[in-house]
Design a protein around this motif. Structure first.
Motif, mmCIF file in Angstrom:
data_model
loop_
_atom_site.group_PDB
_atom_site.id
_atom_site.type_symbol
_atom_site.label_atom_id
_atom_site.label_comp_id
_atom_site.label_asym_id
_atom_site.label_seq_id
_atom_site.Cartn_x
_atom_site.Cartn_y
_atom_site.Cartn_z
ATOM 1 N N VAL A 116 20.972 -6.339 -7.757
ATOM 2 C CA VAL A 116 20.674 -4.750 -6.588
ATOM 3 C C VAL A 116 19.702 -4.406 -6.480
ATOM 4 O O VAL A 116 19.260 -4.315 -5.489
ATOM 5 N N ASP A 117 19.254 -4.082 -7.869
ATOM 6 C CA ASP A 117 17.917 -2.997 -7.965
ATOM 7 C C ASP A 117 17.162 -4.095 -7.325
ATOM 8 O O ASP A 117 15.710 -3.763 -6.659
ATOM 9 N N ARG A 118 16.946 -4.733 -8.051
ATOM 10 C CA ARG A 118 15.665 -6.109 -7.076
ATOM 11 C C ARG A 118 15.761 -6.652 -6.121
ATOM 12 O O ARG A 118 14.204 -5.631 -5.229
ATOM 13 N N ALA A 119 16.641 -6.285 -5.632
ATOM 14 C CA ALA A 119 16.835 -6.579 -4.299
ATOM 15 C C ALA A 119 16.418 -5.215 -3.091
ATOM 16 O O ALA A 119 15.431 -5.308 -1.807
ATOM 17 N N CYS A 120 16.807 -3.983 -4.032
ATOM 18 C CA CYS A 120 16.769 -2.966 -3.024
ATOM 19 C C CYS A 120 14.945 -2.787 -2.884
ATOM 20 O O CYS A 120 14.622 -1.575 -2.540
ATOM 21 N N ALA A 121 14.532 -2.941 -4.072
ATOM 22 C CA ALA A 121 12.957 -2.499 -4.292
ATOM 23 C C ALA A 121 11.955 -3.611 -3.705
ATOM 24 O O ALA A 121 11.206 -2.787 -2.917
ATOM 25 N N GLU A 122 12.284 -5.151 -3.224
ATOM 26 C CA GLU A 122 11.861 -5.694 -2.319
ATOM 27 C C GLU A 122 12.148 -6.160 -1.318
ATOM 28 O O GLU A 122 11.537 -7.395 -0.416
ATOM 29 N N ASN A 123 13.026 -5.241 -0.669
ATOM 30 C CA ASN A 123 14.020 -5.075 1.065
ATOM 31 C C ASN A 123 14.144 -3.877 1.621
ATOM 32 O O ASN A 123 14.487 -2.942 1.252
ATOM 33 N N ASP A 124 14.058 -3.890 2.912
ATOM 34 C CA ASP A 124 14.254 -2.003 3.356
ATOM 35 C C ASP A 124 15.820 -2.238 3.735
ATOM 36 O O ASP A 124 16.209 -1.361 3.674
ATOM 37 N N ARG A 125 17.045 -3.158 3.919
ATOM 38 C CA ARG A 125 17.614 -3.629 3.591
ATOM 39 C C ARG A 125 18.431 -3.969 2.334
ATOM 40 O O ARG A 125 17.960 -5.295 2.678
ATOM 41 N N VAL A 126 19.774 -3.684 2.077
ATOM 42 C CA VAL A 126 20.228 -4.116 1.075
ATOM 43 C C VAL A 126 21.081 -4.600 1.614
ATOM 44 O O VAL A 126 22.306 -3.514 2.179
ATOM 45 N N ILE A 127 22.010 -5.564 1.465
ATOM 46 C CA ILE A 127 23.402 -5.930 1.709
ATOM 47 C C ILE A 127 24.412 -6.327 0.376
ATOM 48 O O ILE A 127 23.776 -7.499 -0.019
ATOM 49 N N VAL A 128 25.410 -5.986 -0.399
ATOM 50 C CA VAL A 128 26.314 -6.916 -1.116
ATOM 51 C C VAL A 128 27.834 -7.535 -0.759
ATOM 52 O O VAL A 128 28.291 -6.472 0.372
ATOM 53 N N THR A 129 27.681 -8.562 -1.238
ATOM 54 C CA THR A 129 29.226 -9.494 -0.599
ATOM 55 C C THR A 129 29.990 -9.259 -1.652
ATOM 56 O O THR A 129 29.767 -9.460 -2.720
ATOM 57 N N LEU A 130 31.179 -8.540 -1.097
ATOM 58 C CA LEU A 130 31.777 -9.523 -2.348
ATOM 59 C C LEU A 130 33.390 -9.523 -1.780
ATOM 60 O O LEU A 130 34.064 -9.507 -0.512
ATOM 61 N N PHE A 131 33.753 -11.262 -2.212
ATOM 62 C CA PHE A 131 34.741 -12.020 -1.420
ATOM 63 C C PHE A 131 34.920 -13.039 -2.788
ATOM 64 O O PHE A 131 34.160 -13.924 -3.002
ATOM 65 N N VAL A 132 35.815 -13.051 -3.101
ATOM 66 C CA VAL A 132 36.468 -13.878 -3.847
ATOM 67 C C VAL A 132 36.825 -15.039 -3.663
ATOM 68 O O VAL A 132 38.480 -15.130 -2.638
ATOM 69 N N ASN A 133 35.906 -16.077 -3.670
ATOM 70 C CA ASN A 133 36.078 -17.881 -2.583
ATOM 71 C C ASN A 133 36.961 -18.634 -3.282
ATOM 72 O O ASN A 133 36.321 -19.251 -4.115
ATOM 73 N N PRO A 134 37.806 -18.737 -2.362
ATOM 74 C CA PRO A 134 39.251 -19.345 -2.564
ATOM 75 C C PRO A 134 38.615 -21.089 -2.741
ATOM 76 O O PRO A 134 39.230 -22.063 -4.003
ATOM 77 N N LYS A 135 37.752 -21.412 -1.967
ATOM 78 C CA LYS A 135 37.031 -22.641 -1.659
ATOM 79 C C LYS A 135 36.091 -23.304 -2.994
ATOM 80 O O LYS A 135 35.964 -24.691 -3.387
ATOM 81 N N GLN A 136 35.374 -21.869 -3.930
ATOM 82 C CA GLN A 136 35.216 -22.732 -4.981
ATOM 83 C C GLN A 136 36.078 -22.312 -6.802
ATOM 84 O O GLN A 136 35.372 -23.075 -7.572
ATOM 85 N N PHE A 137 37.169 -22.665 -5.871
ATOM 86 C CA PHE A 137 38.018 -22.183 -7.801
ATOM 87 C C PHE A 137 39.149 -24.329 -7.342
ATOM 88 O O PHE A 137 39.769 -23.853 -7.098
ATOM 89 N N ASN A 138 38.947 -24.763 -8.425
ATOM 90 C CA ASN A 138 39.528 -25.758 -8.341
ATOM 91 C C ASN A 138 40.630 -25.720 -9.258
ATOM 92 O O ASN A 138 41.733 -26.401 -8.925
ATOM 93 N N ASN A 139 41.315 -24.268 -9.721
ATOM 94 C CA ASN A 139 42.654 -24.244 -10.622
ATOM 95 C C ASN A 139 42.705 -22.814 -9.715
ATOM 96 O O ASN A 139 42.370 -21.883 -10.047
#
Length: 295
Positions: free
Chosen positions: A41-64
């Motif tokens: 996040v710190d690097r993204a804020c340094a290199e872009n005018d705007r920054v979005i952090v996404t938070l999603f526990v993605n069920p499709k990448q869990f096989n268990n």
């Protein structure tokens, strides 16, 4: 920092930013944020005018399903941790936003997704590639930031963006470690006190093996020594410990080009992964030319 939960709200914001000529960075996460995430996040804020952090526990990448159920959900504390960094939006979609009724599309990347975590967790990288493609399109990001701790994931996402001509530039960032060397991970929170004290052995063993191999030691023997050291330290099982070329992740038996050592091991019911670079040798000695150095 705004907390936004729908695609419509998110796109209204990004369209305003585009009209203003502003660049957008995104840091995709599944939450349970730690210093590794925050460094992205710190690097993204340094290199872009705007920054979005996404938070999603993605069920499709869990096989268990049990692993999915145990994954920590800490939205309130995550939002609090992000406050000092200057991110503009925390995007927290629910399952209906990401995979509405009738959703039937999967994005699959071959080659770099095969073996390692791709072999141990069938379907995992299809889930990663699918959700990342959706997040890039939803956020309209110019740059996306991923840590090198999940190095295979980084290469999958890089291949995906190149192959599909996505405008999003993939930025890889160094692994952030605890003071004792353990690579930071949300899964570390699930380790009891005793196993947590054992876990840093991963970094020590990988560093030792990488040093032996980079000096011309036999790869197979160095890996055998590393496995023995991990099991002796108290690790339950090892999913894989392999030398792979960088960045195409081809299996290597000789260090004749730049590569990385990759490890996934179980400790206290928790699956931990790590990787370290290995310098390639211009000329790799044969066993007769160079006796094995001890790990």
């Amino acid at each position: 920092m705004l907390i936004i939960r729908t695609k419509a709200e998110l796109r209204a914001m990004t369209q305003d930013w585009r009209r203003a000529g502003e660049s957008i960075g995104v840091v995709p996460t599944m939450g349970a944020l730690h210093a590794g995430h925050l460094s992205l996040v710190d690097r993204a804020c340094a290199e872009n005018d705007r920054v979005i952090v996404t938070l999603f526990v993605n069920p499709k990448q869990f096989n268990n399903p049990e692993d999915l159920a145990k994954y920590p959900r800490t939205e309130d504390s995550d939002a609090e941790k992000l406050t000092p960094y200057g991110a503009d939006i925390l995007y927290v979609p629910d399952g209906a936003q990401m995979y509405p009724e009738g959703f039937a599309t999967t994005v699959s990347v071959t080659g770099v997704s095969e073996g390692l975590c791709g072999g141990a967790r069938p379907g995992h990288f299809d889930g990663v590639a699918t959700v990342v493609t959706k997040l890039f399109l939803q956020t309209d990001a110019d740059r996306a930031y991923f840590g090198e701790k999940d190095y295979q994931q980084l290469q999958v996402v890089t291949r995906l963006a190149e192959d599909l001509d996505l405008k999003t530039e993939i930025v890889g960032c160094p692994t952030i470690r605890e003071e004792d060397g353990l690579a930071m991970s949300s899964r570390n929170l699930r380790l009891a006190k005793g196993p947590r004290e054992i876990a840093p052995v991963i970094a020590q063993v990988l560093d030792d093996a990488a040093r032996v191999i980079s000096r011309g030691g036999q790869v197979a023997q160095a890996l055998d020594n590393a496995r023995a050291a991990l099991l002796s330290a108290g690790f339950d099982t090892i999913d894989y410990l392999e030398l792979r070329s960088d960045p195409d992740l081809k299996l290597m038996t000789r260090a004749d080009r730049p590569g990385r050592l990759f490890l996934a091991a179980w400790l206290d019911g928790v699956r931990l992964i790590d990787n370290v670079p290995v310098a390639g040798l211009a000329s790799v000695p044969t066993p007769e030319d160079h006796p094995l150095e001890p790990a």
